[in-house]
Structures are given as C-alpha cells and as structure tokens.
Write an enzyme that holds these catalytic residues in place. Structure first.
Site, short mmCIF file in Angstrom:
data_model
loop_
_atom_site.label_atom_id
_atom_site.label_comp_id
_atom_site.label_asym_id
_atom_site.label_seq_id
_atom_site.Cartn_x
_atom_site.Cartn_y
_atom_site.Cartn_z
N SER A 23 0.89 -1.19 0.02
CA SER A 23 0.08 -0.11 0.06
C SER A 23 0.83 1.19 -0.10
CB SER A 23 -0.97 0.08 1.10
OG SER A 23 -1.96 -1.06 1.08
N ARG A 27 1.50 4.16 -3.00
CA ARG A 27 1.11 5.65 -2.88
C ARG A 27 2.40 6.25 -2.71
NH1 ARG A 27 -2.52 2.48 -0.65
NH2 ARG A 27 -4.67 3.35 0.23
N GLY A 95 -5.93 -4.18 -8.17
CA GLY A 95 -6.97 -3.33 -7.85
C GLY A 95 -6.69 -2.25 -7.26
N ARG A 123 -13.56 -7.58 -11.10
CA ARG A 123 -13.45 -6.95 -9.71
C ARG A 123 -14.53 -5.47 -9.76
NH1 ARG A 123 -8.26 -6.74 -6.30
NH2 ARG A 123 -9.77 -6.20 -4.78
N SER A 168 -13.33 0.89 2.88
CA SER A 168 -12.41 0.70 1.88
C SER A 168 -11.47 1.99 1.77
CB SER A 168 -13.33 0.67 0.41
OG SER A 168 -12.18 0.77 -0.61
N GLN A 170 -9.28 2.21 -0.52
CA GLN A 170 -9.16 2.30 -1.80
C GLN A 170 -10.10 3.38 -2.08
OE1 GLN A 170 -9.33 -1.43 -4.14
NE2 GLN A 170 -7.34 -2.12 -3.13
N ASP A 320 -6.90 -8.10 4.49
CA ASP A 320 -6.13 -8.96 3.54
C ASP A 320 -5.52 -10.25 4.52
OD1 ASP A 320 -6.44 -7.26 1.43
OD2 ASP A 320 -4.56 -6.12 1.67
N ARG A 351 -12.72 -14.78 -1.76
CA ARG A 351 -11.62 -15.57 -0.61
C ARG A 351 -12.53 -16.30 0.19
NH1 ARG A 351 -7.37 -10.65 -0.18
NH2 ARG A 351 -6.03 -11.21 -1.84
N ARG A 395 -2.89 -14.22 -2.12
CA ARG A 395 -2.87 -14.60 -0.71
C ARG A 395 -3.47 -15.91 -0.59
NH1 ARG A 395 -0.92 -9.78 0.90
NH2 ARG A 395 -1.90 -7.97 0.42
C1 S3P Z 1 -5.83 -1.41 0.06
C2 S3P Z 1 -6.85 -1.49 0.56
C3 S3P Z 1 -7.61 -2.64 0.86
C4 S3P Z 1 -6.81 -4.02 0.54
C5 S3P Z 1 -5.92 -3.61 -0.50
C6 S3P Z 1 -4.92 -2.67 -0.39
C7 S3P Z 1 -5.07 -0.12 -0.14
O1 S3P Z 1 -8.85 -2.77 -0.08
O2 S3P Z 1 -7.75 -5.02 0.52
O3 S3P Z 1 -5.09 -5.09 -0.56
O4 S3P Z 1 -3.74 -0.11 -0.20
O5 S3P Z 1 -5.66 1.02 -0.11
P1 S3P Z 1 -10.22 -2.20 0.00
O6 S3P Z 1 -9.98 -0.51 0.07
O7 S3P Z 1 -11.06 -2.81 -1.14
O8 S3P Z 1 -10.71 -2.71 1.35
#
Ligand code: S3P
Length: 441
Positions: A23, A27, A95, A123, A168, A170, A320, A351, A395
C-alpha cells in the site's frame, strides 16, 4: 502455470526482512510522481502490482527509475501535470493501482483506457466510478463497471463531501487523490476507519490535510491543488506479507522466528491482535518510526492456538489477512467463527469461497456463510493431501503454502505465479527459514 507443493514438519528458525509494504509503495510512486522535484525511495516493493503503478505513472509523464542499491528516483510532473498515455494501460492483477489511479486521473483533463488480468477484470469498479462521476469524470466501462474501461477526466472537477458506503481505503484514497487537482476542500467521512497511508504521506509532502473524529465518523479534509514536496522515504516491511510468516511460525512446532522492520500502522495490525487472541506467542520489539509510519521487529514462537468465535478486532485492520488467519484457525483447538466479511468476496478472488473449498479439499470441516466462515479446528492434525485452486489470488496461494507446513500430507497449490504480485521473494524467504516448499514446472 508452475505449481507449488508445501510439506514439512520442520521448525522455522532464524530472522528475515519482509519486502516493502504494498500500500505504501503504490502511494509513494503515485504521490512522488505528482511532486515538484526528485523523490528517493528505498525498500519499495518490487512486486508486479507496484511495477504496474510505476508503468502507469511513466505512461502519464513521470520519470521513474531504479538506480543502484535498490533506490528508486522519481521526478514528478506536479499536481495537474498528468498527460494522456499513448496506449492502453495494463494494471495486471492490481486493484489498488486501478482504483487509486482512477482517482488521480478523474481530475486531470486526460483520457485513459485501462485493462487487467482475468481476476482484475472481474472486480467491481462502481465503488470508484460513482464518486468520481460526481467529481465530473466520465466512464465507458464493460457492463457499466468492469475493466476494460475508458475514463475521461475533467478540467473542472468538483470537490466532494463523500461517505463511502463500504469500509475501503481504496475508495477513500481515490476520492482524496481526485481532490488533489480539485480547487476547494474534498471531504471523506469514514464510518469505519481504514488504513491511512494516503493521509500520512500527503501530510508529509506538505499538503493541507486534516483528520478529525466526529462521534463515530472519521472526517478527512484535503485542500486541493497543493504543491507537493518530494520525499525521501524508506518503505517499512509489509505487515500483510509478514502475516504468512507469523502464522507459519505459530503453527509449526518448535519454530522461533524474528521479522525485522515490519510496518505496524495501527490500522493494519489486526492480524497480530487476532493471533494473540488465539494464543499466539508474538512479541513486538524495537519499536521506532520509519517514513512517518510506526515500525518494529516481531518475534514469533510456536504456540498451541485455540479457536475464536468472538474476534475482538475490526476486520478493516486485517482485511487482507483473513485467508491466512483461516488457516491458523484450521490448525487450532476448537471451532472458530468469523463474520462481517462480505468484502472478502470481491478481492483478487472470492476469498470466502476459495478458502472454504481449499480447506475442505485438505480435510478441514468448514461451513461457509454469505458473510463469513466457521472452521472446525483440527487440533494440530490437518490431514492435507489436497490441491488448491488459487484463481490468480496471491494470498490464497501463500495461505495454503503456510498450512502445508504442518499438514500430515503435502498440499499442492495449483499456480504459484500470483505470489509475485505482492511477495516475489516468498518461496526463497520461507525456504531459508526452513520451510518445505517445492516449485513445480
Ligand atoms: C488497499 C486497501 C484494501 C486492501 C488492498 C490494499 C490499499 O482494499 O484489501 O489490498 O492499499 O488501499 P479495500 O479498500 O478494497 O478494502
């Protein structure tokens, strides 16, 4: 499609450094590509997902290069400086890259077509398309919300005041990143707090960003159009990748392992608390700060785990890590029950379904619910002997590679290639600690 066969009863011993946090790595590349000047990043995760982000930022004009000693140098284009890529961009399995980049693109006057692998094309993207449409971007997506999709950003973005309908990071980050090139204040209201790496890094780069708690709601406000300062960053080890070693060392008798420099952001550490609640012997030592994030070494000794039916951990702090926690539960004494996990159905794979199928194939009794799973712990005697379908989910692959270390018969993972998306050194690192893992053709 090389398989991976996992079997051993050998204790895991020694110390290891886990690759950089995924993550934070995403970023770091995205934000330094929008800074003015040169950023230097060490410890960047060099997994396929992060490389997909680097390639996308390059395609939109940033200069990103890996120099000697594993250092990455990024020359940013400045907020507002992204350009339309010359070709479709392929996000692979990632994603996080896709959703966060959609946020950045939405408030730039550019048009981008994105695609990905079979998993990513399945997705849901509506969760970011919806708020980014309110920002002013337009989308042409397969079946309204799946990749491939074409995003056309806007020259006149609207600052949102947005409450994501699901927990989320994300979605939160996509809205905040759209707010970067938007005049005025963008607000995100979280009903459940999620990982805050975007907020921390933006603050470190000089953006005007505030976080306040209003009752149960966490309110993030970002003032748009900052000039981002370049960063010098050392990325901490990924707690999500560490989780595989935490569980392996907990369930294989006689193990004693130390992991150095693991990122322990409080919104990511649910797996440590969950395993401790199940009786794991994990100590946190040498706590310090690295690049604005808390970091420590983790010392893990094997322990007799017990099942848990009242997990006292917020799922968003370990979203995760559930697949590998399910494997820990499969080895424990007693039954475990985990609920409130519907988000697990829209990760790199479903999952809940894949873990239930894989555990059953290896002789573990499970009941799958719409939003969770019940696992009857095999009290240290998981039969194994099954083959697990991983459906392009790193995973799932690593979770069963861990379970195989204590199972009575070997566990075969049908496809080891997805592991390279987040933890390319997994097999070698585990073997060095003593794990029995054999890569097939
Ligand atoms: C992530 C947020 C999570 C996580 C992903 C990484 C991120 O997803 O499952 O592996 O880096 O912001 P969600 O925001 O869909 O929960």
């Amino acid at each position: 499609m090389p398989s991976l066969v996992s079997q051993s009863h050998k204790a895991l011993k020694g110390s290891a450094t886990i690759p950089g946090d995924k993550s934070i790595s995403h970023r770091a590349l995205m934000l330094s590509a929008l800074a003015v000047g040169e950023s230097r990043i060490t410890g960047l995760l060099e997994g396929e997902d992060v490389i997909a982000t680097a390639n996308a930022m390059r395609a939109m004009g940033a200069t990103i290069e890996r120099v000697g000693d594993g250092e990455w140098r990024v020359h940013g284009v400045g907020v507002g400086g992204l350009m339309t890529p010359a070709d479709i961009i392929d996000m692979g399995n990632s994603g996080t890259s896709t959703r966060l980049l959609m946020g950045l693109m939405a408030s730039h006057d550019i048009t981008v077509t994105m695609t990905g692998d079979d998993s990513l094309r399945g997705r849901p993207m509506a969760r970011v398309i919806d708020p980014l449409t309110e920002v002013g971007a337009t989308f042409a997506a397969r079946d309204e919300q799946y990749l491939p999709l074409t995003l056309t950003g806007t020259d006149f973005p609207v600052p949102l005041d947005y409450t994501p309908p699901m927990a989320s990071a994300q979605v939160k980050s996509a809205v905040l990143l759209a707010g970067l090139n938007t005049p005025g204040v963008t607000t995100v209201r979280e009903k459940v707090a999620t990982r805050d790496h975007t907020e921390r890094m933006l603050a470190a780069m000089g953006a005007d960003i505030s976080v306040e708690q209003e009752g149960d709601i966490r309110v993030v406000k970002l003032v748009g159009q900052p000039e981002l300062k370049p960063i010098t960053l050392e990325v901490p080890g990924d707690i999500s990748s560490s989780a595989f070693v935490l569980v392996a060392a907990s369930i294989v008798e006689g193990s004693d392992v130390t992991l150095e420099g693991v990122g322990l952001n409080p919104l990511r550490t649910g797996i440590v608390a969950a395993l401790q609640q199940m009786g794991a012997d994990i100590s946190v030592i040498n706590e310090r700060f690295l690049g604005g994030e808390p970091v420590a070494d983790l010392h893990i000794k094997a322990a007799k785990l017990h099942g848990v039916t009242d997990l006292k951990v917020d799922p968003s702090t370990m979203i995760d890590e559930f697949p590998v926690l399910f494997c820990a539960a499969a080895t424990a004494n007693g039954t475990s029950r985990f609920t409130g996990l519907e988000e697990l159905r829209v990760k790199e794979s479903d999952r809940l379904a894949l873990m239930a199928a894989g555990l059953k194939a290896n002789g573990v009794e499970v009941i799958e619910f719409k939003d969770g799973i019940e696992i009857k712990g095999a009290a240290g005697k998981v039969p194994g002997g099954g083959t697990v379908a991983t459906a392009l989910d790193h995973r799932i692959a690593m979770s069963f590679a861990v379970l195989g270390q204590m199972a009575e018969n070997s566990i075969t993972i049908d496809d080891a290639t997805p592991i390279a998306t987040s933890f390319p050194t997994f097999t070698g690192l585990m073997q060095k600690l003593g794990a029995g893992l054999i890569l097939g053709d």
